[in-house]
Write an enzyme that holds these catalytic residues in place. Sequence first.
Site, PDB file in Angstrom:
ATOM      1  N   HIS A 134     -17.513  -0.940  10.216  1.00  0.00           N
ATOM      2  CA  HIS A 134     -16.844  -0.329  11.253  1.00  0.00           C
ATOM      3  C   HIS A 134     -17.185   1.297  11.277  1.00  0.00           C
ATOM      4  O   HIS A 134     -17.657   1.735  10.373  1.00  0.00           O
ATOM      5  CB  HIS A 134     -15.237  -0.281  10.552  1.00  0.00           C
TER       6      HIS A 134
ATOM      7  N   ARG B 229       0.683  -1.414   0.024  1.00  0.00           N
ATOM      8  CA  ARG B 229      -0.064   0.048   0.135  1.00  0.00           C
ATOM      9  C   ARG B 229       0.807   1.302  -0.079  1.00  0.00           C
ATOM     10  O   ARG B 229       0.362   2.136  -0.602  1.00  0.00           O
ATOM     11  CB  ARG B 229      -0.785  -0.002   1.264  1.00  0.00           C
TER      12      ARG B 229
ATOM     13  N   ASN C 187     -16.917  -3.239   6.283  1.00  0.00           N
ATOM     14  CA  ASN C 187     -15.810  -3.521   6.123  1.00  0.00           C
ATOM     15  C   ASN C 187     -15.398  -4.459   5.167  1.00  0.00           C
ATOM     16  O   ASN C 187     -14.158  -4.399   4.304  1.00  0.00           O
ATOM     17  CB  ASN C 187     -15.044  -3.990   7.659  1.00  0.00           C
TER      18      ASN C 187
ATOM     19  N   GLN D 208     -14.670  -1.254  15.597  1.00  0.00           N
ATOM     20  CA  GLN D 208     -14.535  -2.297  14.535  1.00  0.00           C
ATOM     21  C   GLN D 208     -15.355  -3.677  14.542  1.00  0.00           C
ATOM     22  O   GLN D 208     -14.927  -4.375  15.541  1.00  0.00           O
ATOM     23  CB  GLN D 208     -13.137  -2.501  14.086  1.00  0.00           C
TER      24      GLN D 208
ATOM     25  N   GLU E  61      -3.266  -1.993  13.598  1.00  0.00           N
ATOM     26  CA  GLU E  61      -4.299  -1.202  12.858  1.00  0.00           C
ATOM     27  C   GLU E  61      -3.968   0.252  12.912  1.00  0.00           C
ATOM     28  O   GLU E  61      -4.222   0.816  12.085  1.00  0.00           O
ATOM     29  CB  GLU E  61      -5.693  -1.577  13.551  1.00  0.00           C
TER      30      GLU E  61
ATOM     31  N   CYS F 138      -9.740  -1.036   6.109  1.00  0.00           N
ATOM     32  CA  CYS F 138     -10.911  -0.857   6.102  1.00  0.00           C
ATOM     33  C   CYS F 138     -11.363   0.226   7.083  1.00  0.00           C
ATOM     34  O   CYS F 138     -12.456   0.799   6.525  1.00  0.00           O
ATOM     35  CB  CYS F 138     -11.659  -2.217   6.266  1.00  0.00           C
TER      36      CYS F 138
ATOM     37  N   SER G 171     -16.009  -9.203  11.974  1.00  0.00           N
ATOM     38  CA  SER G 171     -15.775  -9.774  10.581  1.00  0.00           C
ATOM     39  C   SER G 171     -14.403  -8.959  10.109  1.00  0.00           C
ATOM     40  O   SER G 171     -13.561  -9.683   9.164  1.00  0.00           O
ATOM     41  CB  SER G 171     -16.801  -9.579   9.630  1.00  0.00           C
ATOM     42  N   GLY G 172     -13.797  -8.042  10.609  1.00  0.00           N
ATOM     43  CA  GLY G 172     -12.541  -7.315  10.172  1.00  0.00           C
ATOM     44  C   GLY G 172     -11.440  -8.170  10.531  1.00  0.00           C
ATOM     45  O   GLY G 172     -10.241  -8.048  10.185  1.00  0.00           O
TER      46      GLY G 172
HETATM   47  P1  NAP Z   1      -9.154 -14.917   6.437  1.00  0.00           P
HETATM   48  O1  NAP Z   1     -10.371 -14.856   6.686  1.00  0.00           O
HETATM   49  O2  NAP Z   1      -8.282 -15.288   7.729  1.00  0.00           O
HETATM   50  O3  NAP Z   1      -8.707 -15.418   5.051  1.00  0.00           O
HETATM   51  C1  NAP Z   1      -7.221 -15.861   4.615  1.00  0.00           C
HETATM   52  C2  NAP Z   1      -7.097 -16.482   3.309  1.00  0.00           C
HETATM   53  O4  NAP Z   1      -5.817 -16.483   2.880  1.00  0.00           O
HETATM   54  C3  NAP Z   1      -7.769 -17.784   3.359  1.00  0.00           C
HETATM   55  O5  NAP Z   1      -8.477 -18.044   2.023  1.00  0.00           O
HETATM   56  C4  NAP Z   1      -6.604 -18.791   3.458  1.00  0.00           C
HETATM   57  O6  NAP Z   1      -6.687 -19.863   2.842  1.00  0.00           O
HETATM   58  C5  NAP Z   1      -5.438 -17.796   2.796  1.00  0.00           C
HETATM   59  N1  NAP Z   1      -3.997 -18.119   2.999  1.00  0.00           N
HETATM   60  C6  NAP Z   1      -3.976 -18.372   4.372  1.00  0.00           C
HETATM   61  N2  NAP Z   1      -2.413 -18.723   4.164  1.00  0.00           N
HETATM   62  C7  NAP Z   1      -2.145 -19.058   3.223  1.00  0.00           C
HETATM   63  C8  NAP Z   1      -0.812 -19.419   2.399  1.00  0.00           C
HETATM   64  N3  NAP Z   1       0.127 -19.631   3.041  1.00  0.00           N
HETATM   65  N4  NAP Z   1      -1.054 -19.541   1.037  1.00  0.00           N
HETATM   66  C9  NAP Z   1      -2.292 -19.138   0.384  1.00  0.00           C
HETATM   67  N5  NAP Z   1      -3.357 -18.812   0.939  1.00  0.00           N
HETATM   68  C10 NAP Z   1      -3.302 -18.626   2.261  1.00  0.00           C
HETATM   69  O7  NAP Z   1      -8.696 -13.132   6.295  1.00  0.00           O
HETATM   70  P2  NAP Z   1      -9.670 -11.890   5.858  1.00  0.00           P
HETATM   71  O8  NAP Z   1     -10.321 -11.373   6.773  1.00  0.00           O
HETATM   72  O9  NAP Z   1     -10.370 -12.553   4.470  1.00  0.00           O
HETATM   73  O10 NAP Z   1      -8.534 -11.204   5.174  1.00  0.00           O
HETATM   74  C11 NAP Z   1      -7.818 -11.219   3.986  1.00  0.00           C
HETATM   75  C12 NAP Z   1      -7.005  -9.899   3.776  1.00  0.00           C
HETATM   76  O11 NAP Z   1      -7.741  -8.914   3.516  1.00  0.00           O
HETATM   77  C13 NAP Z   1      -5.852  -9.763   4.829  1.00  0.00           C
HETATM   78  O12 NAP Z   1      -4.785  -9.294   4.105  1.00  0.00           O
HETATM   79  C14 NAP Z   1      -6.547  -8.624   5.557  1.00  0.00           C
HETATM   80  O13 NAP Z   1      -5.892  -7.869   6.411  1.00  0.00           O
HETATM   81  C15 NAP Z   1      -7.339  -7.786   4.413  1.00  0.00           C
HETATM   82  N6  NAP Z   1      -8.577  -7.166   4.780  1.00  0.00           N
HETATM   83  C16 NAP Z   1      -9.349  -7.461   5.556  1.00  0.00           C
HETATM   84  C17 NAP Z   1     -10.632  -6.896   5.749  1.00  0.00           C
HETATM   85  C18 NAP Z   1     -11.989  -7.480   6.700  1.00  0.00           C
HETATM   86  O14 NAP Z   1     -12.789  -6.767   6.857  1.00  0.00           O
HETATM   87  N7  NAP Z   1     -11.882  -8.792   7.065  1.00  0.00           N
HETATM   88  C19 NAP Z   1     -10.759  -5.653   5.327  1.00  0.00           C
HETATM   89  C20 NAP Z   1      -9.754  -5.123   4.655  1.00  0.00           C
HETATM   90  C21 NAP Z   1      -8.729  -5.770   4.321  1.00  0.00           C
HETATM   91  P3  NAP Z   1      -7.043 -21.141   3.768  1.00  0.00           P
HETATM   92  O15 NAP Z   1      -8.603 -21.293   4.039  1.00  0.00           O
HETATM   93  O16 NAP Z   1      -6.513 -22.541   2.768  1.00  0.00           O
HETATM   94  O17 NAP Z   1      -6.182 -21.280   4.923  1.00  0.00           O
END
Ligand code: NAP
Length: 355
Positions: free
Chosen positions: A245, A113, A330, A179, A205, A152, A182-183
């Site tokens: 959020h 970023r 978010n 927040q 954060e 987010c 789900s974040g």
């Molecule tokens: P999450 O629910 O923990 O999902 C993580 C994903 O990454 C899963 O699909 C996981 O696959 C995959 N992963 C983990 N380790 C991996 C590896 N070694 N190789 C390939 N894939 C791998 O997280 P999330 O909340 O969706 O967040 C995803 C990203 O978006 C993060 O960078 C987070 O900071 C960002 N983000 C999140 C939000 C929010 O509101 N949640 C908002 C803005 C940005 P498996 O199921 O196979 O483990």
Amino acid sequence: MTATRPPIKVAVLGATGAVGQTFVRLLQGHPWFELAEVAASERSAGRAYVDVTRWIEGEMPSAVAALTVQACDPSAVTSPIVFSALDSNVAGEVEAAFAAAGRLVLSNAKNYRMDPDVPLVIPEVNADHLALLDGQRARRGWTGGIVTNANCAATMAAVALAPLHAAFGARRVFAATMQAVSGAGYPGVPSLDILGNVIPFIGDEEPKIEREMQKMLGVVSTSGVTPAPFVVSAHANRVAVENGHTICLSVEFDRAPTLDEAAQQLRTWRGHAAVHGLPSAPEVPLQFFESDDRPQPRRDVGRGRGMTVSVGRLRRDPLFHLKFVAMGHNTIRGAAGGSILNAELLVATGRAGAR
Ligand code: NAP
């Protein structure tokens, strides 16, 4: 883009997680994009999406359920546009490999970023920053590229601040967040930690909120982005809300606006014209509330199909000039929906270059 062109094939990396699932939902029936591939970790690769995904909301789309999950490797995933919902531990290496292999990567992770040649974009706020992509491709020798969207909470704050900064020049910003769980991704925060509780810490954060808004509200030129010259102090808190959020902001400006002047900016702002009419663009990117008790996650998080940022409680601040509250979804506006809107803007402005 005309309706007669064939859809562009897209992939979602990290498709099994909270943001990945939001991508999968939002891409169903998309007029320009066809979700062709899903990828995740080695734990999930080689298995059917339905078998490795604990689906969170509504029904899993049947067209996606049967897809085989791929490894996050550009030789296994061939779509020209790649949405990344990867954990930041792996996003750095994987996203660069896809960009070097000629793919356009829309990233939700923090890794790139703040790189000077990487656009950090909320389309309504700074669509013009996508111009950084040209220099990025030339400098890094990539035929693809990386475009990021913001943290987010920083996204909701930046949308609320954009019209006020443009009119009055922000100088100092105090932000306290509430927040949603789900974040934290899935399965996220343990229930015994969050039910009936507030956690006054979210790892890494506050630094993101304190640095990303200045880049997004900065001025782009051929030599990069000159950040907006305001300072941000952030407090990040996790609360027992499912989605949405909320950020309480107090802001000092170069020129103190009256309440009426500020309200007028917030009421009439529609964002960058290049975004109007894109498939994921909400009609109203910023909904301004005059009533005392809004915005609220329960009542307002779904506005504009989750793409509208709601702003209200505008009043005088005894320390700074104004205070107000911003709230938005978010995983939609702050993640998957924002990324898809970035991709639509790149296609509409001829910068996708990957067809
Ligand atoms: P999450 O629910 O923990 O999902 C993580 C994903 O990454 C899963 O699909 C996981 O696959 C995959 N992963 C983990 N380790 C991996 C590896 N070694 N190789 C390939 N894939 C791998 O997280 P999330 O909340 O969706 O967040 C995803 C990203 O978006 C993060 O960078 C987070 O900071 C960002 N983000 C999140 C939000 C929010 O509101 N949640 C908002 C803005 C940005 P498996 O199921 O196979 O483990």
